[in-house]
Design a protein around this motif. Structure first.
Motif, mmCIF file in Angstrom:
data_model
loop_
_atom_site.group_PDB
_atom_site.id
_atom_site.type_symbol
_atom_site.label_atom_id
_atom_site.label_comp_id
_atom_site.label_asym_id
_atom_site.label_seq_id
_atom_site.Cartn_x
_atom_site.Cartn_y
_atom_site.Cartn_z
ATOM 1 N N PHE A 24 -7.199 -98.287 41.551
ATOM 2 C CA PHE A 24 -6.979 -97.345 42.516
ATOM 3 C C PHE A 24 -8.198 -96.754 42.888
ATOM 4 O O PHE A 24 -8.499 -96.707 44.220
ATOM 5 C CB PHE A 24 -5.960 -96.552 42.140
ATOM 6 N N LEU A 25 -8.901 -96.116 41.672
ATOM 7 C CA LEU A 25 -10.307 -95.524 42.140
ATOM 8 C C LEU A 25 -11.360 -96.264 42.642
ATOM 9 O O LEU A 25 -12.007 -95.865 43.529
ATOM 10 C CB LEU A 25 -10.653 -94.930 40.865
ATOM 11 N N ARG A 28 -10.594 -96.536 46.348
ATOM 12 C CA ARG A 28 -10.677 -95.074 46.999
ATOM 13 C C ARG A 28 -12.359 -94.967 47.374
ATOM 14 O O ARG A 28 -12.816 -94.304 48.080
ATOM 15 C CB ARG A 28 -9.877 -94.201 46.304
ATOM 16 N N PHE A 57 -3.186 -91.933 53.704
ATOM 17 C CA PHE A 57 -4.520 -91.368 52.799
ATOM 18 C C PHE A 57 -4.677 -89.971 53.414
ATOM 19 O O PHE A 57 -5.930 -89.756 52.669
ATOM 20 C CB PHE A 57 -5.593 -92.492 53.691
ATOM 21 N N GLN A 59 -2.722 -87.786 52.077
ATOM 22 C CA GLN A 59 -2.159 -87.215 51.053
ATOM 23 C C GLN A 59 -3.351 -87.144 49.755
ATOM 24 O O GLN A 59 -4.279 -87.560 49.683
ATOM 25 C CB GLN A 59 -1.135 -87.995 50.540
ATOM 26 N N PRO A 60 -2.959 -85.866 48.852
ATOM 27 C CA PRO A 60 -3.830 -85.917 47.729
ATOM 28 C C PRO A 60 -3.932 -87.222 46.840
ATOM 29 O O PRO A 60 -2.991 -87.888 46.815
ATOM 30 C CB PRO A 60 -3.072 -84.780 47.086
ATOM 31 N N LEU A 61 -4.939 -87.250 46.227
ATOM 32 C CA LEU A 61 -5.290 -88.452 45.171
ATOM 33 C C LEU A 61 -4.185 -88.799 44.181
ATOM 34 O O LEU A 61 -3.578 -89.928 43.978
ATOM 35 C CB LEU A 61 -6.652 -88.673 44.620
ATOM 36 N N GLN A 64 -1.165 -90.315 46.099
ATOM 37 C CA GLN A 64 -1.434 -91.650 46.581
ATOM 38 C C GLN A 64 -1.244 -92.600 45.499
ATOM 39 O O GLN A 64 -0.982 -93.707 45.608
ATOM 40 C CB GLN A 64 -2.901 -91.753 47.143
ATOM 41 N N TYR A 65 -1.908 -92.114 44.202
ATOM 42 C CA TYR A 65 -1.958 -92.962 43.230
ATOM 43 C C TYR A 65 -0.358 -93.293 42.691
ATOM 44 O O TYR A 65 0.094 -94.587 42.315
ATOM 45 C CB TYR A 65 -2.554 -92.331 41.907
#
Length: 112
Positions: A24-25, A28, A57, A59-61, A64-65
């Motif tokens: 995920f990171l 991003r 996208f 939304q806060p991380l 999203q995660y």
């Protein structure tokens, strides 16, 4: 035996969460925006903002995660930016060749 199995299952869970977080990171932090790749460089800022909102996208991380994990659990790996088709279909289409290569490599390793 139960303690051993519980410990192994916990280790598997930690590794899976760690791998999904890493993927995920990396997605991003990759240079460029997937929205810009989908729409092209000459797209207006309004269109980019609209698609970013539609894809979540904006939304806060952490949100999203969590959505990313929920989609993976459902088997939804998203849509390929390059091929404009579902990623799960692309992965499944290449699975027979991957299995064949893995079996050949394993057999070669055992022989050598």
């Amino acid at each position: 035996m139960r303690v051993y199995l519980a410990r192994r299952l916990l280790n598997i869970l930690v590794v899976l969460v760690g791998m999904t977080l890493l993927v995920f990171l990396l997605l991003r932090l990759a240079p460029g925006s997937p929205v810009t790749r989908l729409l092209g460089e000459q797209t207006s800022a309004e269109d980019i903002a609209e698609l970013e909102h539609a894809l979540g996208f904006d939304q806060p991380l952490p949100v999203q995660y969590i959505r990313f994990l929920a989609n993976i659990v459902r088997g939804d790996l998203g849509k390929s930016v390059v091929y404009s088709s579902p990623v799960s279909g692309l992965v499944l289409g290449r699975l027979p060749a991957t299995i064949e290569l893995t079996l050949c490599a394993t057999l070669l390793t055992l022989v050598l």
